[in-house]
Design a protein around this motif. Structure first.
Motif, short mmCIF file in Angstrom:
data_model
loop_
_atom_site.label_atom_id
_atom_site.label_comp_id
_atom_site.label_asym_id
_atom_site.label_seq_id
_atom_site.Cartn_x
_atom_site.Cartn_y
_atom_site.Cartn_z
N ARG A 38 21.90 -29.60 17.63
CA ARG A 38 22.32 -30.59 16.49
C ARG A 38 21.09 -31.31 16.16
NH1 ARG A 38 26.86 -32.46 14.94
NH2 ARG A 38 28.27 -31.30 16.62
N HIS A 41 16.83 -28.90 14.77
CA HIS A 41 17.09 -27.72 14.03
C HIS A 41 16.02 -26.87 13.58
CE1 HIS A 41 16.14 -31.06 11.36
NE2 HIS A 41 15.73 -30.23 10.45
N ILE A 66 26.21 -24.98 12.91
CA ILE A 66 26.16 -26.18 12.30
C ILE A 66 24.61 -26.50 11.41
CG2 ILE A 66 24.95 -27.49 14.23
CD1 ILE A 66 26.61 -29.99 13.49
N ASN A 67 23.98 -25.86 11.81
CA ASN A 67 22.59 -25.63 11.39
C ASN A 67 22.39 -24.72 10.15
OD1 ASN A 67 21.67 -27.79 13.07
ND2 ASN A 67 20.85 -26.58 14.31
N ASP A 86 27.49 -26.06 18.89
CA ASP A 86 26.23 -26.82 18.66
C ASP A 86 25.17 -26.44 19.89
OD1 ASP A 86 27.42 -28.30 20.28
OD2 ASP A 86 26.83 -30.24 18.93
#
Length: 288
Positions: A38, A41, A66-67, A86
């Motif tokens: 998180r 990245h 999430i990235n 994550d």
């Protein structure tokens, strides 16, 4: 004084292999990079582009979902394999091993990586080793729990001093000779290739040991180690482990020196990605 060899342009020239002018996509290497969380990245992105700069044909970049959107905007040159959490979990590892191509030559693990439990990291390492993938382990993945699984595999580990202590239990301080003895000892004991990063970059497989001095203090900026790991992962597709480390350290350092000569102490790690081809080009070889 512990015996070692210095890394210079003549050594690098003797290591570099020619690329066949008849080669096709995939024949010059396929690399997997697994990293990111998180917060961190950027680390696997720097590593992945560096792997491509090494000359490997394809790079698959496994990152947290999430990235994914921001990473796709970073580069169109990478193939992303997102995992759902994550952090790296055991479930994510199972899905990842099923999603990646069956023919991966080398993998870099750990750049910016978080994992829920060490079992998930060990499952990834074991799964890749079972597929005869050559490994470099760095950063967040350098935990002592991995040692039993990578012993006598010629896996590359690339710690700085703090990570070396976390992995092996001893802080490598003092004069060069003391650090040489430690790196050589643990490389021989565990059957690994260790590249200790610092003012002196020391590489050893327990039998051969090489040293290259850091080219500029500008290289302390965050991300340069991620680029080194990506270079080594790319070179591992074609070279034995110790040679992959030598090439990665040399070209990373020379690119940093060139940037320092233009920009002084104001470089950022991504500057290296643009400079690398210019220091590598002079060593290119093409065969029939």
């Amino acid at each position: 004084m512990q015996n070692y060899s210095a890394v210079d342009s003549n050594l690098v020239k003797s290591i570099i292999l020619p690329r066949s002018k008849l080669s096709r996509k995939g024949e010059n290497g396929i690399t997997l990079i697994v990293g990111g969380n998180r917060i961190y990245h950027g680390a696997p992105l720097l590593s992945s582009i560096a792997a491509l700069r090494s000359g490997t044909d394809l790079v698959y970049t496994a990152i947290p979902k999430i990235n994914l959107s921001s990473s796709r905007n970073f580069s169109a040159d990478l193939i992303f394999v997102p995992f759902p959490d994550d952090k790296l979990t055991s479930g994510a590892v199972r899905r990842l091993l099923n999603m990646i191509p069956k023919k991966i030559d080398a993998a870099g693990i750990g750049m910016g990586l978080s994992f829920s439990k060490s079992q998930s990291l060990l499952a990834l390492i074991n799964g890749l080793l079972q597929q005869e993938v050559r490994l470099i382990v760095d950063a967040g993945a350098l935990v002592p729990e991995i040692l039993n699984n990578i012993t006598n595999t010629k896996t590359v580990v690339t710690p700085h001093a703090g990570e070396f202590k976390r992995l092996f239990g001893i802080l490598p301080t003092g004069e060069l000779d003391e650090q040489l003895k430690l790196v050589t000892k643990f490389a021989r004991e565990y059957g690994l290739v260790i590249a200790l990063k610092g003012f002196w970059n020391i590489v050893s497989d327990g039998d051969q040991t090489f040293v290259t001095q850091r080219t500029t203090p500008a290289m302390t900026v965050g991300g340069t180690g991620d680029i080194l790991s990506g270079l080594v992962a790319g070179y591992l597709t074609k070279y034995e482990s110790i040679h992959a480390c030598i090439l990665g350290l040399y070209f990373n350092g020379m690119a940093g020196l060139n940037i320092f000569n233009r920009m002084g102490l104001h470089m950022v790690a991504s500057d290296l990605l643009d400079e690398l081809p210019y220091v590598m080009k002079a060593f290119d070889k093409i065969s029939d």
